[in-house]
Scaffold this motif. Structure first.
Motif, mmCIF file in Angstrom:
data_model
loop_
_atom_site.group_PDB
_atom_site.id
_atom_site.type_symbol
_atom_site.label_atom_id
_atom_site.label_comp_id
_atom_site.label_asym_id
_atom_site.label_seq_id
_atom_site.Cartn_x
_atom_site.Cartn_y
_atom_site.Cartn_z
ATOM 1 N N SER A 33 0.829 -1.206 0.000
ATOM 2 C CA SER A 33 0.000 0.000 0.000
ATOM 3 C C SER A 33 0.868 1.264 0.000
ATOM 4 O O SER A 33 0.401 2.336 -0.370
ATOM 5 N N TYR A 34 2.131 1.127 0.386
ATOM 6 C CA TYR A 34 3.068 2.248 0.366
ATOM 7 C C TYR A 34 3.964 2.215 -0.877
ATOM 8 O O TYR A 34 4.302 3.246 -1.430
ATOM 9 N N ILE A 35 4.385 1.021 -1.245
ATOM 10 C CA ILE A 35 5.288 0.831 -2.375
ATOM 11 C C ILE A 35 4.681 -0.240 -3.278
ATOM 12 O O ILE A 35 4.807 -1.433 -3.008
ATOM 13 N N PRO A 36 4.009 0.172 -4.355
ATOM 14 C CA PRO A 36 3.407 -0.840 -5.238
ATOM 15 C C PRO A 36 4.486 -1.721 -5.872
ATOM 16 O O PRO A 36 5.607 -1.253 -6.092
ATOM 17 N N PRO A 37 4.151 -2.977 -6.153
ATOM 18 C CA PRO A 37 5.119 -3.859 -6.797
ATOM 19 C C PRO A 37 5.489 -3.320 -8.183
ATOM 20 O O PRO A 37 4.697 -2.616 -8.818
ATOM 21 N N ALA A 38 6.664 -3.669 -8.633
ATOM 22 C CA ALA A 38 7.100 -3.271 -9.973
ATOM 23 C C ALA A 38 6.178 -3.904 -11.013
ATOM 24 O O ALA A 38 5.682 -5.025 -10.809
ATOM 25 N N PRO A 39 5.941 -3.210 -12.111
ATOM 26 C CA PRO A 39 5.074 -3.769 -13.161
ATOM 27 C C PRO A 39 5.586 -5.132 -13.630
ATOM 28 O O PRO A 39 6.788 -5.317 -13.821
ATOM 29 N N GLY A 40 4.663 -6.069 -13.752
ATOM 30 C CA GLY A 40 4.993 -7.404 -14.235
ATOM 31 C C GLY A 40 5.508 -8.361 -13.177
ATOM 32 O O GLY A 40 5.689 -9.536 -13.443
ATOM 33 N N VAL A 41 5.746 -7.874 -11.963
ATOM 34 C CA VAL A 41 6.232 -8.747 -10.889
ATOM 35 C C VAL A 41 5.027 -9.377 -10.197
ATOM 36 O O VAL A 41 4.135 -8.676 -9.740
ATOM 37 N N GLN A 42 5.028 -10.697 -10.152
ATOM 38 C CA GLN A 42 3.916 -11.401 -9.511
ATOM 39 C C GLN A 42 4.108 -11.437 -8.003
ATOM 40 O O GLN A 42 5.226 -11.415 -7.504
ATOM 41 N N SER A 43 3.011 -11.527 -7.296
ATOM 42 C CA SER A 43 3.036 -11.529 -5.839
ATOM 43 C C SER A 43 3.761 -12.764 -5.303
ATOM 44 O O SER A 43 3.508 -13.884 -5.759
ATOM 45 N N PRO A 44 4.628 -12.585 -4.304
ATOM 46 C CA PRO A 44 5.253 -13.752 -3.675
ATOM 47 C C PRO A 44 4.233 -14.604 -2.918
ATOM 48 O O PRO A 44 4.507 -15.755 -2.594
ATOM 49 N N MET A 45 3.059 -14.050 -2.658
ATOM 50 C CA MET A 45 2.033 -14.797 -1.917
ATOM 51 C C MET A 45 1.472 -15.972 -2.709
ATOM 52 O O MET A 45 0.880 -16.876 -2.137
ATOM 53 N N ARG A 46 1.711 -16.011 -4.027
ATOM 54 C CA ARG A 46 1.225 -17.171 -4.810
ATOM 55 C C ARG A 46 1.911 -18.446 -4.351
ATOM 56 O O ARG A 46 1.368 -19.530 -4.484
ATOM 57 N N TRP A 47 3.117 -18.327 -3.777
ATOM 58 C CA TRP A 47 3.818 -19.491 -3.249
ATOM 59 C C TRP A 47 3.123 -20.050 -2.009
ATOM 60 O O TRP A 47 3.390 -21.185 -1.607
ATOM 61 N N GLY A 48 2.234 -19.276 -1.406
ATOM 62 C CA GLY A 48 1.546 -19.700 -0.195
ATOM 63 C C GLY A 48 0.152 -20.247 -0.436
ATOM 64 O O GLY A 48 -0.622 -20.394 0.519
#
Length: 139
Positions: A33-48
């Motif tokens: 919410s403070y630093i949006p992910p870089a464009p095209g970078v998938q969330s690390p939460m998919r590993w969970g």
């Protein structure tokens, strides 16, 4: 792809991944919410998630076994947790480095509030965070 490359056929890949619902998952959402992910970078939460793992490993996995577990982070105080994670935990370090002092203060207050909301009581700080223990058998 690299995990599959170095694992022999029939071999196992073992992982421990935070779930999106966990305290750490909520921390990642707060940081984003403070630093949006870089464009095209998938969330690390998919590993969970099971669906994320099935997408990542696809047909190369003979089987994927998942066990939900919880780890309790214990610190003297929320302020100590923040100091440690602000100094040593990559995603938190990077977020604070990218913000001006006013935003850093706001992020610190949001994280302290999140810690207080998840604290299970007693002396010091005890914050459980769910993770999945994953064993993938390679085809």
């Amino acid at each position: 792809a690299e995990l599959l490359r170095v694992c022999r056929p029939g071999g196992r890949i073992a992982l421990a991944n935070w779930t999106p619902e966990s305290y750490i998952g909520q921390l990642f959402r707060t940081l984003a919410s403070y630093i949006p992910p870089a464009p095209g970078v998938q969330s690390p939460m998919r590993w969970g998630t099971e669906s994320g793992l099935r997408t990542l490993f696809g047909d190369a996995a003979q089987s994927i076994s998942i066990t939900r577990r919880s780890f309790v982070m214990r610190y003297h105080s929320p302020q100590q947790w923040l100091e440690v994670f602000r100094t040593y935990y990559g995603p938190t370090v990077k977020a604070f480095e990218a913000l001006d002092s006013e935003q850093q203060h706001a992020l610190a207050q949001d994280i302290l509030g999140l810690l207080e909301a998840h604290h299970k009581g007693g002396s010091g700080l005890a914050v459980p965070s769910e993770y999945i223990e994953v064993v993938i058998t390679r085809k």
